[in-house]
Design an enzyme around this catalytic site. Sequence first.
Site, PDB file in Angstrom:
ATOM      1  N   GLY A  31       0.915  -1.247   0.089  1.00  0.00           N
ATOM      2  CA  GLY A  31       0.218   0.201  -0.090  1.00  0.00           C
ATOM      3  C   GLY A  31       1.047   1.300   0.039  1.00  0.00           C
ATOM      4  O   GLY A  31       1.898   1.245  -0.571  1.00  0.00           O
ATOM      5  N   CYS A  32       0.374   2.320   0.667  1.00  0.00           N
ATOM      6  CA  CYS A  32       1.022   3.556   0.649  1.00  0.00           C
ATOM      7  C   CYS A  32       2.650   3.435   1.098  1.00  0.00           C
ATOM      8  O   CYS A  32       2.973   2.833   2.279  1.00  0.00           O
ATOM      9  CB  CYS A  32       0.575   4.480   1.699  1.00  0.00           C
ATOM     10  SG  CYS A  32       1.655   6.127   2.121  1.00  0.00           S
ATOM     11  N   PHE A  33       3.670   3.944   0.203  1.00  0.00           N
ATOM     12  CA  PHE A  33       4.939   3.451   0.544  1.00  0.00           C
ATOM     13  C   PHE A  33       5.679   4.328   1.743  1.00  0.00           C
ATOM     14  O   PHE A  33       6.393   4.077   2.379  1.00  0.00           O
ATOM     15  CB  PHE A  33       5.975   3.453  -0.630  1.00  0.00           C
ATOM     16  CG  PHE A  33       5.736   4.690  -1.636  1.00  0.00           C
ATOM     17  CD1 PHE A  33       5.226   6.010  -0.968  1.00  0.00           C
ATOM     18  CD2 PHE A  33       5.998   4.517  -2.775  1.00  0.00           C
ATOM     19  CE1 PHE A  33       5.215   7.084  -1.910  1.00  0.00           C
ATOM     20  CE2 PHE A  33       6.055   5.758  -3.786  1.00  0.00           C
ATOM     21  CZ  PHE A  33       5.266   7.055  -3.327  1.00  0.00           C
ATOM     22  N   TYR A 186      -2.759  11.357   7.906  1.00  0.00           N
ATOM     23  CA  TYR A 186      -3.161  10.473   6.826  1.00  0.00           C
ATOM     24  C   TYR A 186      -3.267   8.817   7.437  1.00  0.00           C
ATOM     25  O   TYR A 186      -4.393   8.171   7.192  1.00  0.00           O
ATOM     26  CB  TYR A 186      -1.918  10.288   5.858  1.00  0.00           C
ATOM     27  CG  TYR A 186      -2.112   9.336   4.785  1.00  0.00           C
ATOM     28  CD1 TYR A 186      -3.189   8.827   3.843  1.00  0.00           C
ATOM     29  CD2 TYR A 186      -1.263   8.161   4.821  1.00  0.00           C
ATOM     30  CE1 TYR A 186      -3.341   7.702   3.120  1.00  0.00           C
ATOM     31  CE2 TYR A 186      -1.420   7.106   4.231  1.00  0.00           C
ATOM     32  CZ  TYR A 186      -2.373   6.848   3.227  1.00  0.00           C
ATOM     33  OH  TYR A 186      -2.202   5.635   2.499  1.00  0.00           O
TER      34      TYR A 186
END
Length: 213
Positions: A31-33, A186
Amino acid sequence: MRALVLAALVAVSSALTVLPVKAETAVVAGGCFWCVESDLEGLPAVREVISGYAGGTTENPTYRNYHDGDHREVVKVDFDESKLSYRDLVGIFLRTIDVTDAGGQFCDRGHGYSTAIYPLDAKQAKEARAAIADAQKDLGKKIVTPVEKPAIFWPAEDYHQDYYKSSTRTLTRFGYVKRSDAYKGYRKGCGRDARVKAVWGAEAFKGLPIATH
């Protein structure tokens, strides 16, 4: 006399020679690195984690177009295999993601955010599958994270590197704040940690040398 001094220096230098530590590299998608980089960079055996893209069909992908080339967000992990095996590293990685979700990760949807392991050779592929089998036995559910073919790693833009701890201010949905604060907002808003604990249980990180958020 000079020869004796040089000989002595050589002897001291040889005595102080340190054998080079073993190095290994892993490429994984979770997912989000930013989040994967934050999770894995906390491991004592890890030297460096670099965010990037891999697995697609286009060269030199960027944050704006990597989806178009079917790349995933990935990280490249450089670690000391004398302290942590590749198999154990993969095992830890699997316990920081939702291994039951094939459609993305948390609030980020689509192929670019889906999970995967990109082994560099046949040995890594075998160890990655073994780590998945171990984790699947512990979880009691099917793990959908695939072991892909080796792929070229393309580093992401500089501003993505160490985003989670950057003090640079930027305009985000959270206001004009430090990137590290935007990252925290986030991550919390995406429910990443809550979901991981829901999948793996309250003891998800027990015994793992990793910082939880």
